[in-house]
Design an enzyme around this catalytic site. Structure first.
Site, mmCIF file in Angstrom:
data_model
loop_
_atom_site.group_PDB
_atom_site.id
_atom_site.type_symbol
_atom_site.label_atom_id
_atom_site.label_comp_id
_atom_site.label_asym_id
_atom_site.label_seq_id
_atom_site.Cartn_x
_atom_site.Cartn_y
_atom_site.Cartn_z
ATOM 1 N N CYS A 159 0.839 -1.348 0.243
ATOM 2 C CA CYS A 159 0.013 -0.109 0.154
ATOM 3 C C CYS A 159 0.861 1.413 -0.036
ATOM 4 O O CYS A 159 0.178 2.270 -0.071
ATOM 5 C CB CYS A 159 -0.928 -0.108 1.358
ATOM 6 N N HIS A 284 -4.343 6.977 6.439
ATOM 7 C CA HIS A 284 -4.421 5.861 5.599
ATOM 8 C C HIS A 284 -5.651 5.177 5.970
ATOM 9 O O HIS A 284 -6.390 4.534 4.921
ATOM 10 C CB HIS A 284 -3.251 4.998 6.198
ATOM 11 N N HIS A 318 -9.777 0.919 -1.257
ATOM 12 C CA HIS A 318 -8.416 0.888 -0.950
ATOM 13 C C HIS A 318 -7.626 0.786 -2.317
ATOM 14 O O HIS A 318 -7.949 -0.662 -2.551
ATOM 15 C CB HIS A 318 -7.949 -0.147 0.121
#
Length: 395
Positions: A159, A284, A318
């Protein structure tokens, strides 16, 4: 100084600045229920809309190793800024333009389809190449498409991939290795990725609910974001970045948050910015129990409870290796001249605060600063303890 001169972007919110900004500030999520990548059950995913997918660039004209949906999304983002990129190549020369991207999926969807075909037909289809899933594919494809001969490579650190790619791009410019960089990230959805996260029991069936007491997992998304980065002055600059690798666990964050805190502190120090000067933080905010708890504690310790906060993952899903660049792109849009009141991305959740977390200033719909957004921090904290933070500043 390194500037973010142009932005090309496609994600679950749309494929142009106006549509993405409109939906973002209105609180209109791009995450929707679908069986597209999980035939056995409906899941909330941040898919590029089917009507946009129908209009994506034709990849059949590419060499076989470059034919993937990942590269198709990258070409869609490039198309939005192609004239400016071509002008930079003409001005600086092909050898002085670099391409640095982040991805985690590359062409895995094509391999998935090829194995499905093999199971049903006894062999791989003629239009399949193992090279389609090579991680470097998006960068080498764009270099071939644009005719550049400068550095071209890909970060793949889960990520944090595209945030790290943008930090690398800034270093290339500051070292004088090149005069322009096409940087950002791209990731595309497929059943393999969705099933993998489901196996970790980290996928939420409904829209994700970051920082809520009821949070129970992420929504996977897809998208591509490309910045043209140069030393030519523009509205938004990449003023700071920080990276760390705590290696705490293959998938769980370090509860102490030491690695995340280090990345944030590096970004602030590089920009010469005090925490109190930061206007907005794009969290995040994955909506997993452990990640939100770690990030919440770090943010409260560094910034207190007044800084404006939101996670934009309920808008886009995401986007994994592309997430850092997608979220930096949302910050970039909020920092433009057409947002003089500093409208900020709201925090979409059920409003049920977790008593185990510090008090945080999570933004309601319609939140605005009352002045242009000057400083925005964007966090990316990945599997394996790969952490990255980007600090964007408005001129």
């Amino acid at each position: 100084m390194v500037y973010l001169n142009q932005l090309g972007m496609i994600c679950a919110l749309g494929d142009n600045h106006a549509e993405i900004s409109r939906r973002l500030f209105a609180g209109d999520s791009g995450v929707a229920m679908t069986r597209r990548h999980s035939p056995e059950r409906e899941l909330a995913l941040g898919c590029v809309d089917a009507t946009l997918s129908d209009a994506l660039p034709d990849i059949e004209v590419l060499p076989l190793p470059h034919r993937s949906r990942n590269n198709q999304l990258a070409l869609a983002a490039l198309a939005q800024i192609r004239p400016q990129v071509d002008a930079a190549i003409q001005r600086f020369g092909a050898s002085r333009v670099a391409i640095v991207l982040g991805t985690s999926t590359s062409g895995i969807a094509q391999t998935e389809a090829a194995f499905r075909y093999r199971r049903e037909n006894g062999g791989f289809p003629a239009g399949f190449s193992y090279a389609q899933q090579e991680m470097a594919s998006p960068a080498t494809m764009l270099a071939a498409e644009l005719g550049t001969s400068g550095p071209a490579y890909v970060h793949s650190s889960a990520c944090a991939s595209s945030s790290k790619a943008m930090a690398s791009a800034a270093r290339l410019l500051n070292m004088g290795v090149c005069d322009a960089v096409l940087s950002g990230g791209v990731d595309s959805l497929c059943a393999f990725t969705v099933a993998g996260f489901a196996a970790l029991e980290s996928v939420s069936v409904a829209r994700c609910n970051p920082f809520s007491a009821n949070r129970n997992g992420i929504n996977i998304g897809e998208g591509a974001t490309l910045f043209l980065m140069t030393r030519d002055e523009a509205t938004v600059s990449l003023r700071g970045w920080g990276e760390s690798s705590d290696g705490y666990h293959i998938s769980a964050p370090d509860p102490s948050g030491n690695g995340a805190r280090s990345a944030i502190e590096q970004a602030l120090a590089r920009a010469g910015l005090a925490p109190a000067q930061c206007d907005y933080i794009n969290l995040h905010g994955t909506a997993t129990v452990q990640n939100d708890a770690m990030e919440g504690r770090v943010i409260a310790a560094l910034f207190g409870d007044q800084v404006a906060l939101s996670s934009t993952k309920p808008f886009t899903g995401h986007a994994l290796g592309a997430a850092g660049a997608v979220e930096a792109g949302l910050c970039w849009l909020a920092m433009q001249d057409n947002n003089p009141q500093g409208c900020l991305p709201p925090h979409l959740w059920d409003g049920v605060a977790d008593a185990q977390l510090p008090s945080l200033n999570l933004l309601p719909p319609g939140a605005r600063l009352g002045h242009p957004l000057r400083w925005a921090l964007s966090n990316s904290f990945a599997f394996g303890g790969a952490n990255a933070s980007l600090l964007l500043g408005r001129a």
